[in-house]
Write an enzyme that holds these catalytic residues in place. Structure first.
Site, PDB file in Angstrom:
ATOM      1  N   GLU A  41      61.240  18.897  32.708  1.00 48.51           N
ATOM      2  CA  GLU A  41      59.900  18.454  32.312  1.00 48.51           C
ATOM      3  C   GLU A  41      59.317  17.468  33.343  1.00 48.51           C
ATOM      4  OE1 GLU A  41      57.882  16.360  28.330  1.00 48.51           O
ATOM      5  OE2 GLU A  41      60.046  16.323  28.646  1.00 48.51           O
ATOM      6  N   LYS A 112      52.509  21.312  26.316  1.00 45.74           N
ATOM      7  CA  LYS A 112      53.332  20.712  25.272  1.00 45.74           C
ATOM      8  C   LYS A 112      52.502  20.478  24.021  1.00 45.74           C
ATOM      9  CE  LYS A 112      56.724  16.896  24.877  1.00 45.74           C
ATOM     10  NZ  LYS A 112      57.299  15.759  25.628  1.00 45.74           N
ATOM     11  N   TYR A 118      57.979   7.522  19.795  1.00 45.91           N
ATOM     12  CA  TYR A 118      59.017   6.692  19.190  1.00 45.91           C
ATOM     13  C   TYR A 118      59.995   6.290  20.287  1.00 45.91           C
ATOM     14  CZ  TYR A 118      61.347  11.254  19.251  1.00 45.91           C
ATOM     15  OH  TYR A 118      61.857  12.475  19.644  1.00 45.91           O
ATOM     16  N   CYS A 154      60.200  20.430  26.017  1.00 45.87           N
ATOM     17  CA  CYS A 154      60.977  19.337  25.409  1.00 45.87           C
ATOM     18  C   CYS A 154      60.841  19.263  23.887  1.00 45.87           C
ATOM     19  CB  CYS A 154      60.628  18.007  26.064  1.00 45.87           C
ATOM     20  SG  CYS A 154      61.949  16.754  25.852  1.00 45.87           S
ATOM     21  N   SER A 302      82.049 -14.754  36.891  1.00 54.84           N
ATOM     22  CA  SER A 302      82.424 -15.949  36.137  1.00 54.84           C
ATOM     23  C   SER A 302      83.899 -16.037  35.801  1.00 54.84           C
ATOM     24  CB  SER A 302      81.624 -15.983  34.831  1.00 54.84           C
ATOM     25  OG  SER A 302      82.053 -14.942  33.971  1.00 54.84           O
ATOM     26  N   GLY A 304      84.850 -13.949  33.430  1.00 51.46           N
ATOM     27  CA  GLY A 304      84.790 -13.318  32.118  1.00 51.46           C
ATOM     28  C   GLY A 304      84.674 -11.810  32.222  1.00 51.46           C
TER      29      GLY A 304
END
Length: 568
Positions: A41, A112, A118, A154, A302, A304
């Protein structure tokens, strides 16, 4: 019919470069004696071009790239994702389209119909929907036979009432082309990666092919574009629902298959979700750096687990010779933080540098009349000052040496605001901003297991998490244990679950409301709004898909939510 997958990695706005990849793939398909090649797409312009799709120059020149593609299709048909202008005076100025080009001629466009709005998608902002979907296109193959293709773009493929329990749209453009006699479904996609998505697509495509007794060619975009990562994993299913061509995930792929081959192919599906997330992050780093012209990167190491994992991923993405890890000990850094970091640097084979911050910290404490912390939380300004000094050093190195600064904070910390603005949040890319702390540990262990040795020292993986900004300070002094925190965050973000639903899943009510009110606090929204682009590996992630106001008075109240859950 012989069909070729054209799974290419595109860059937004690099029209010449994207077209060159399309031309090369067409030539490869022709050499394979293919009848049809299918591309993703909006692969000509780049699917995540966002408001560039409102730019008049882009709109007016939208069809120009086709001029070099049309002559290249002699003896073959190509379906190519593009944009095209809307000639009507009403509506959005562009359509999101599939251009069908066959034997040196433009056959037409399929626009489309279903425009997602969303999470990271915002199609209605840019595109006009097709109001009368009819994606039937007839092509002639090399054997002289004519075939009806049913072409969908899509989202137009993702609304099968026989597969989804709940659907977002009434129309199903794929059902329409099937009703009109499609012999082959061609679905072009820009479907971003998130956890579980690759397996879901395979199941969806296989189900529909078998249910409709119709082969399906599902081609997906690959590559990182800002924080959005497209995994590819394109596939072809025969009429029995068997996957007969499976593209590998996270890499470009151009290959051809005979539709009646009856040879199952599962090369691209590992089934290992941790490995998929790791591969997605590596691709995200590599593409963000390369597409923004960075050859080298820098990060603060660090001692970590978070910075260690980012270092390992970055070394894999851009090569250890291009990575600089900077250790910046303060008065509260443990000796192990430096020795563990040095061991990691040796294991990776990258450059390490030590830039102590103690002197600068003491000078600024005196100038600002701040007390040095004697315990965690006693002087937040002094604690955060250390992080901000480190941020200044890293940005200076980034500027001086042309290195991309990688931010190392994980999603668990960023969600609840356990980070320092203009300190550890500095950077050009937030690598772990969508990776929970428990997932960080899991990926780190997977790296060592895959390598068959300790890449990330086990001492780093097993040590108790600490910001080391005050004496004897540990994360659990300020936060719930990550084993309790992360499941709540996962349900909240990825499932959009309500507090009542999270509590019903077995989590303590007081814990749930405490966590969510931290996540949604205006101060923490303010911090997240200023994060670098975040690599996204889950649904509804921290990043461009999350849209909450900074200034608000909403708060989670237990009684009100429980009443709502009961319908009162």
């Amino acid at each position: 019919m012989r069909v070729t997958i054209g799974q290419i990695n595109t860059t937004n706005g690099d029209i010449d470069g994207n077209v060159a990849k399309i031309l090369a793939a067409i030539e490869r398909a022709r050499s394979d004696a293919s009848d049809l090649i299918v591309f993703p797409e909006v692969c000509i312009h780049g699917y995540t071009s966002q408001d560039w799709f409102q730019d008049r120059d882009i709109i007016n020149s939208a069809l120009e790239p086709l001029e070099s593609l049309i002559p290249a299709t002699e003896g073959i048909t190509a379906v190519i994702g593009t944009i095209r202008p809307n000639e009507d005076s009403d509506g959005k100025r562009l359509f999101n389209s599939a251009a069908v080009i066959s034997d040196g001629s433009l056959v037409g466009f399929v626009d489309k119909t279903l425009l997602p709005e969303y999470d990271v998608f915002d199609d209605p902002r840019y595109f006009e929907p097709e109001s009368q979907p009819n994606g039937i296109v007839e092509i002639t193959c090399r054997d002289g036979k004519k075939h009806k293709l049913g072409i969908v773009v899509c989202e137009d493929f993702w609304n099968d009432k026989t597969f989804w329990r709940e659907r977002l749209y009434e129309k199903d453009p794929t059902a329409i082309v099937l009703e009109r006699g499609a012999e082959l479904i061609v679905a072009i996609n820009a479907s971003p990666f998130n956890k579980g998505k690759i397996a879901l697509r395979c199941e969806m495509v296989s189900h529909r092919a078998k249910h409709e007794r119709t082969p399906i060619v599902f081609v997906n975009l690959v590559g990182g574009n800002d924080g959005i990562i497209f995994d590819g994993a394109s596939l072809v299913a025969d009429e029995e629902g068997d996957i007969i061509l499976q593209a590998p995930a996270f890499e470009e792929f151009v290959e051809t298959v005979e539709l009646d081959s009856r040879k199952p192919d599962a090369r691209g599906i590992s089934g290992d979700e941790t490995q998929s997330v790791r591969d997605a992050l590596v691709l995200g780093i590599r593409d963000y750096a390369a597409k923004n012209n960075f050859r080298k990167a820098v990060l603060g190491l660090s001692g970590g687990i978070d910075s260690a994992l980012v270092a390992a991923l970055a070394a894999e993405a851009i090569g250890p010779e291009n990575l600089l890890c900077v250790m910046m000990p303060s008065p509260f850094s443990s000796a192990g933080s430096i020795t563990d970091s040095e061991e990691l640097v040796r294991n990776l084979g990258c450059e390490g540098r030590i830039e102590p911050i103690s002197d600068a910290f003491d000078v600024l404490l005196k100038q600002l009349r701040l007390d040095k912390p004697t315990r965690g939380g006693e002087s937040l300004a002094a604690e955060n000052l250390q992080s901000r000094i480190r941020g200044v050093l890293l940005m200076a190195i980034s500027n001086a040496e042309g290195r991309l600064l990688l931010s190392t904070g994980n999603k668990s910390e960023l969600a609840v605001g356990y980070c320092t603005l203009y300190g550890d949040t500095n950077g050009g890319l937030a690598v772990l901003g969508d990776v929970l702390k428990t997932e960080v540990w899991k990926i780190a262990r997977d790296i060592n297991q895959t390598a068959g040795r300790e890449i990330i020292p086990n001492a780093i993986i097993t040590k108790k998490p600490s910001a080391e900004l005050a004496p004897n300070q540990f994360d659990e002094d300020s936060l719930p244990a990550y084993e309790l925190l992360d499941p709540v965050l996962r349900m909240y973000f990825e499932q959009k679950a309500s507090p009542a639903e999270i509590i019903a899943a077995g989590h303590d009510a007081e814990l749930v409301y405490g966590i969510l009110n931290k996540v949604e606090h205006p101060a923490n929204e303010f911090k997240r709004r200023q994060l670098p682009p975040t690599l996204i590996i889950s649904k509804n992630a921290i990043g461009i898909g999350r849209r909450r106001p900074i200034t608000h008075k909403y708060r989670r109240v237990a009684k009100r939510d429980h009443l709502s859950a009961k319908g009162l």
